[in-house]
Enzyme design. Structure first.
Site, PDB file in Angstrom:
ATOM      1  N   LYS A 134       0.838  -1.188   0.000  1.00 55.75           N
ATOM      2  CA  LYS A 134       0.000   0.000   0.000  1.00 55.75           C
ATOM      3  C   LYS A 134       0.883   1.251   0.000  1.00 55.75           C
ATOM      4  O   LYS A 134       2.051   1.115   0.364  1.00 55.75           O
ATOM      5  CB  LYS A 134      -0.938  -0.037   1.201  1.00 55.75           C
ATOM      6  CG  LYS A 134      -0.297   0.347   2.542  1.00 55.75           C
ATOM      7  CD  LYS A 134      -1.345   0.322   3.603  1.00 55.75           C
ATOM      8  CE  LYS A 134      -0.817   0.734   4.943  1.00 55.75           C
ATOM      9  NZ  LYS A 134      -0.311   2.076   5.081  1.00 55.75           N
ATOM     10  N   HIS A 164      -0.374  -5.882   5.880  1.00 54.01           N
ATOM     11  CA  HIS A 164       0.325  -6.774   6.820  1.00 54.01           C
ATOM     12  C   HIS A 164      -0.506  -7.063   8.072  1.00 54.01           C
ATOM     13  O   HIS A 164      -0.259  -8.038   8.755  1.00 54.01           O
ATOM     14  CB  HIS A 164       1.729  -6.254   7.142  1.00 54.01           C
ATOM     15  CG  HIS A 164       1.768  -5.112   8.111  1.00 54.01           C
ATOM     16  ND1 HIS A 164       1.466  -3.830   7.755  1.00 54.01           N
ATOM     17  CD2 HIS A 164       2.083  -5.063   9.432  1.00 54.01           C
ATOM     18  CE1 HIS A 164       1.589  -3.043   8.815  1.00 54.01           C
ATOM     19  NE2 HIS A 164       1.966  -3.760   9.851  1.00 54.01           N
ATOM     20  N   LYS A 168      -1.161 -10.747  10.557  1.00 55.22           N
ATOM     21  CA  LYS A 168      -0.748 -10.872  11.960  1.00 55.22           C
ATOM     22  C   LYS A 168      -1.477 -12.053  12.582  1.00 55.22           C
ATOM     23  O   LYS A 168      -2.675 -12.244  12.329  1.00 55.22           O
ATOM     24  CB  LYS A 168      -1.104  -9.579  12.735  1.00 55.22           C
ATOM     25  CG  LYS A 168      -0.182  -8.397  12.434  1.00 55.22           C
ATOM     26  CD  LYS A 168      -0.600  -7.180  13.248  1.00 55.22           C
ATOM     27  CE  LYS A 168       0.125  -5.935  12.786  1.00 55.22           C
ATOM     28  NZ  LYS A 168       1.413  -5.703  13.409  1.00 55.22           N
ATOM     29  N   GLU A 202      -0.780   4.714  18.353  1.00 59.57           N
ATOM     30  CA  GLU A 202       0.676   4.579  18.237  1.00 59.57           C
ATOM     31  C   GLU A 202       1.324   5.676  19.052  1.00 59.57           C
ATOM     32  O   GLU A 202       0.838   6.810  19.067  1.00 59.57           O
ATOM     33  CB  GLU A 202       1.110   4.720  16.777  1.00 59.57           C
ATOM     34  CG  GLU A 202       0.634   3.595  15.896  1.00 59.57           C
ATOM     35  CD  GLU A 202       1.263   3.674  14.519  1.00 59.57           C
ATOM     36  OE1 GLU A 202       2.255   2.987  14.299  1.00 59.57           O
ATOM     37  OE2 GLU A 202       0.776   4.447  13.682  1.00 59.57           O
ATOM     38  N   ASP A 221      -3.715   6.372   5.748  1.00 53.66           N
ATOM     39  CA  ASP A 221      -2.636   5.462   6.146  1.00 53.66           C
ATOM     40  C   ASP A 221      -3.181   4.231   6.876  1.00 53.66           C
ATOM     41  O   ASP A 221      -2.809   3.100   6.563  1.00 53.66           O
ATOM     42  CB  ASP A 221      -1.650   6.233   7.041  1.00 53.66           C
ATOM     43  CG  ASP A 221      -0.384   5.436   7.332  1.00 53.66           C
ATOM     44  OD1 ASP A 221      -0.031   4.574   6.522  1.00 53.66           O
ATOM     45  OD2 ASP A 221       0.253   5.683   8.368  1.00 53.66           O
ATOM     46  N   HIS A 226      -5.705  -1.002   7.305  1.00 51.75           N
ATOM     47  CA  HIS A 226      -5.714  -1.941   8.424  1.00 51.75           C
ATOM     48  C   HIS A 226      -7.011  -1.924   9.235  1.00 51.75           C
ATOM     49  O   HIS A 226      -7.567  -2.974   9.562  1.00 51.75           O
ATOM     50  CB  HIS A 226      -4.541  -1.640   9.374  1.00 51.75           C
ATOM     51  CG  HIS A 226      -3.222  -1.488   8.686  1.00 51.75           C
ATOM     52  ND1 HIS A 226      -2.869  -2.238   7.591  1.00 51.75           N
ATOM     53  CD2 HIS A 226      -2.161  -0.684   8.939  1.00 51.75           C
ATOM     54  CE1 HIS A 226      -1.640  -1.886   7.210  1.00 51.75           C
ATOM     55  NE2 HIS A 226      -1.203  -0.946   8.009  1.00 51.75           N
ATOM     56  N   LYS A 310      -1.176   8.988  15.750  1.00 50.37           N
ATOM     57  CA  LYS A 310       0.256   8.984  16.057  1.00 50.37           C
ATOM     58  C   LYS A 310       0.466   9.850  17.297  1.00 50.37           C
ATOM     59  O   LYS A 310      -0.346  10.722  17.593  1.00 50.37           O
ATOM     60  CB  LYS A 310       1.044   9.613  14.906  1.00 50.37           C
ATOM     61  CG  LYS A 310       0.869   8.924  13.564  1.00 50.37           C
ATOM     62  CD  LYS A 310       1.869   7.824  13.391  1.00 50.37           C
ATOM     63  CE  LYS A 310       1.798   7.206  12.007  1.00 50.37           C
ATOM     64  NZ  LYS A 310       2.396   5.893  11.939  1.00 50.37           N
TER      65      LYS A 310
HETATM   66  C1  BG6 Z   1       1.814   1.022   8.339  1.00 49.43           C
HETATM   67  C2  BG6 Z   1       1.623   2.515   8.390  1.00 49.43           C
HETATM   68  O1  BG6 Z   1       1.014   0.463   7.342  1.00 49.43           O
HETATM   69  O2  BG6 Z   1       1.463   0.455   9.596  1.00 49.43           O
HETATM   70  C3  BG6 Z   1       2.430   3.123   9.516  1.00 49.43           C
HETATM   71  O3  BG6 Z   1       2.005   3.090   7.149  1.00 49.43           O
HETATM   72  C4  BG6 Z   1       2.131   2.438  10.828  1.00 49.43           C
HETATM   73  O4  BG6 Z   1       2.172   4.515   9.643  1.00 49.43           O
HETATM   74  C5  BG6 Z   1       2.249   0.920  10.681  1.00 49.43           C
HETATM   75  O5  BG6 Z   1       3.043   2.910  11.812  1.00 49.43           O
HETATM   76  C6  BG6 Z   1       1.779   0.212  11.937  1.00 49.43           C
HETATM   77  O6  BG6 Z   1       2.062  -1.142  11.812  1.00 49.43           O
HETATM   78  P1  BG6 Z   1       2.307  -2.024  13.096  1.00 49.43           P
HETATM   79  O7  BG6 Z   1       2.456  -3.408  12.578  1.00 49.43           O
HETATM   80  O8  BG6 Z   1       3.537  -1.483  13.763  1.00 49.43           O
HETATM   81  O9  BG6 Z   1       1.109  -1.830  13.979  1.00 49.43           O
END
Ligand code: BG6
Length: 454
Positions: A134, A164, A168, A202, A221, A226, A310
């Protein structure tokens, strides 16, 4: 099957941080094909293989299996040269190798590469697969264009769009939790459930991704990808008899039922963001909360809220299911903790021991760490499934387009308010948005149940 992995942008951050370590882990676990070669495409002529893997685990293995191929990504003749070289590598592997193209490059760079792979005939070589990262577009229109562009060179079965989160372990467990625990699945509906909150907070800021983030923001994002995937897995109709291959279609069908509640959109930006990106006028959101409704009768009257940001207090991804109760203070709450401290927790009530009749909210918990030895990294699963040709944990073009429809509606709901994102201090959340607390361990009499977003 013998396999050639072609990584375009092998020196990039994504390939070094995620893909190569995952491959090394898989090699150590003995799950890679015996005949396996990596071709690292790079535009630079001076990359030294040894330096590339200097800090990697199992560097020796990676170095032994990788060959660098410097080329221009714009020159047709270079694709021809690469094609001839791939034939040689294939022959050296004994013939019949599948080819996996992994484009670890920004979308603008990926576009012409896809075109070249099509026009050079490389996309049609025997058992060729394309792994894409993405963002898949920036809105519905561009996502549709991108889908059409990719499908002019590759058939849909050849394409693997990585999200991704889908790979998980704890996310895969959402389906298992629902399908193998009838106690919960029987009450998995609006009659019993009052609200569903999906939170991915985050603690990190945008790190060194200013240029990327200025074009993206929290909605594009994380919500578009996700979090909508998590919502789909949580709310979808379960396919019959563990038919895992039917899951992408079930996710897609659920996404089609979702609509944005225009009064339930909050965007925020953390203090200092403008300086960080060097744009004093930036209105890009680093926090987004979007309330959705589903037209599926099963979810009638159930608000579904997706929240991400964030520079919040902590790193945490959770799905919080609040059950109905006339008194919200006394609602049972189920939390699927996706990361960190992966696990499942159910809040229920117990009498506090003593002479007085005091009822306390207490947790019933399951922790992955206590029960299982290891959680493989999502990228290992992504790569393994692409090798096997299993699309279950990848986003289909239909899902991507549907998610953009929802994201576009959220953007529009905020745009018409004509206000900038709400400013919030690092480590807190925008006013009006309260991020989940661990209310399970707190007696309701002592602390009001603020739980999730108000
Ligand atoms: C990514 C985003 O797809 O996922 C990032 O672009 C984000 O901004 C990240 O920090 C979070 O992934 P994870 O696996 O650390 O929760």
């Amino acid at each position: 099957m013998p396999t050639i992995l072609i990584i375009v942008g092998i020196t990039g951050d994504l390939s070094r941080r995620k893909l190569l370590p995952a491959i090394a882990e898989m090699a150590a676990a003995g799950v890679l094909p015996e005949k396996f070669e990596i071709i690292g495409i790079t535009r630079k002529n001076d990359v030294v293989l040894h330096d590339l893997f200097e800090k990697a685990e199992h560097a020796e293995y990676l170095e032994m299996r990788t060959e660098l191929f410097p080329m221009s990504l714009e020159e047709t003749s270079d694709y021809m040269r690469l094609g001839a070289h791939l034939e040689e590598v294939d022959a050296a592997l004994g013939g019949g190798a599948q080819r996996l193209w992994y484009l670890a490059v920004p979308p603008k760079t990926a576009w012409p590469i896809i075109e070249h792979l099509g026009s050079s005939g490389l996309s049609k070589a025997r058992t060729t697969k394309l792994l894409l990262e993405k963002p898949f577009g920036v809105d519905s229109a561009s996502a549709e264009e991108l889908v059409a562009h990719v499908e002019s060179s590759f058939s849909p079965e050849q394409v693997y769009r990585i999200d991704h989160y889908l790979a998980k372990e704890t996310v895969q467990n959402i389906v298992v939790f629902r399908s193998d625990n009838p106690l919960f699945e029987h009450t998995w509906n609006g009659e019993n459930i009052e609200r569903i909150d999906i939170v991915a907070s985050e603690s990190i800021g945008i790190e060194d991704r200013a240029a990327f983030y200025e074009q993206t923001g929290a909605l594009r994002d994380l919500i578009q990808s996700h979090l909508l995937q998590l919502a789909a897995l949580t709310l979808m109709k379960l396919p019959k008899e563990d038919d895992l291959h039917a899951i992408p279609e079930a996710r897609h069908a659920l996404l089609k039922t979702l609509a944005v509640d225009p009064d339930g959109v909050i965007l925020g930006q953390y203090e200092g963001y403008k300086d960080e990106v060097g744009n004093p006028d930036s209105n890009v959101e680093t926090f987004a909360s979007v309330r959705l409704r589903s037209s599926d009768p099963r979810w009638k009257d159930v608000p579904i809220t997706l929240t991400t940001g964030k520079a919040l207090a902590e790193k945490k991804t959770e799905i919080i299911v609040t059950y109905r109760h006339a008194d919200t203070q006394k609602a049972n709450r189920l939390t699927l903790r996706l990361q960190p401290d992966e696990g499942v927790e159910l809040c229920f009530f117990a009498k506090r021991p003593g002479y007085d009749h005091i009822i306390e909210r207490v947790p019933l918990s399951f922790s992955y760490a206590e029960h299982f030895e290891m959680l493989p990294d999502a990228y290992e699963r992504v790569f393994l499934d692409a090798l096997r040709g299993d699309h279950t944990l990848f986003a289909s073009s239909g899902e991507v387009i549907e998610s953009w429809r929802i994201t576009d509606a959220a953007r529009e709901a905020w745009r018409v308010k004509n206000v900038p994102p709400v400013t919030y201090a690092r480590g807190s959340a925008p006013k009006g948005a309260v991020i989940a607390c661990d209310a399970c361990t707190v007696a309701p009499q002592e602390q009001p149940f603020t739980g999730i977003l108000q």
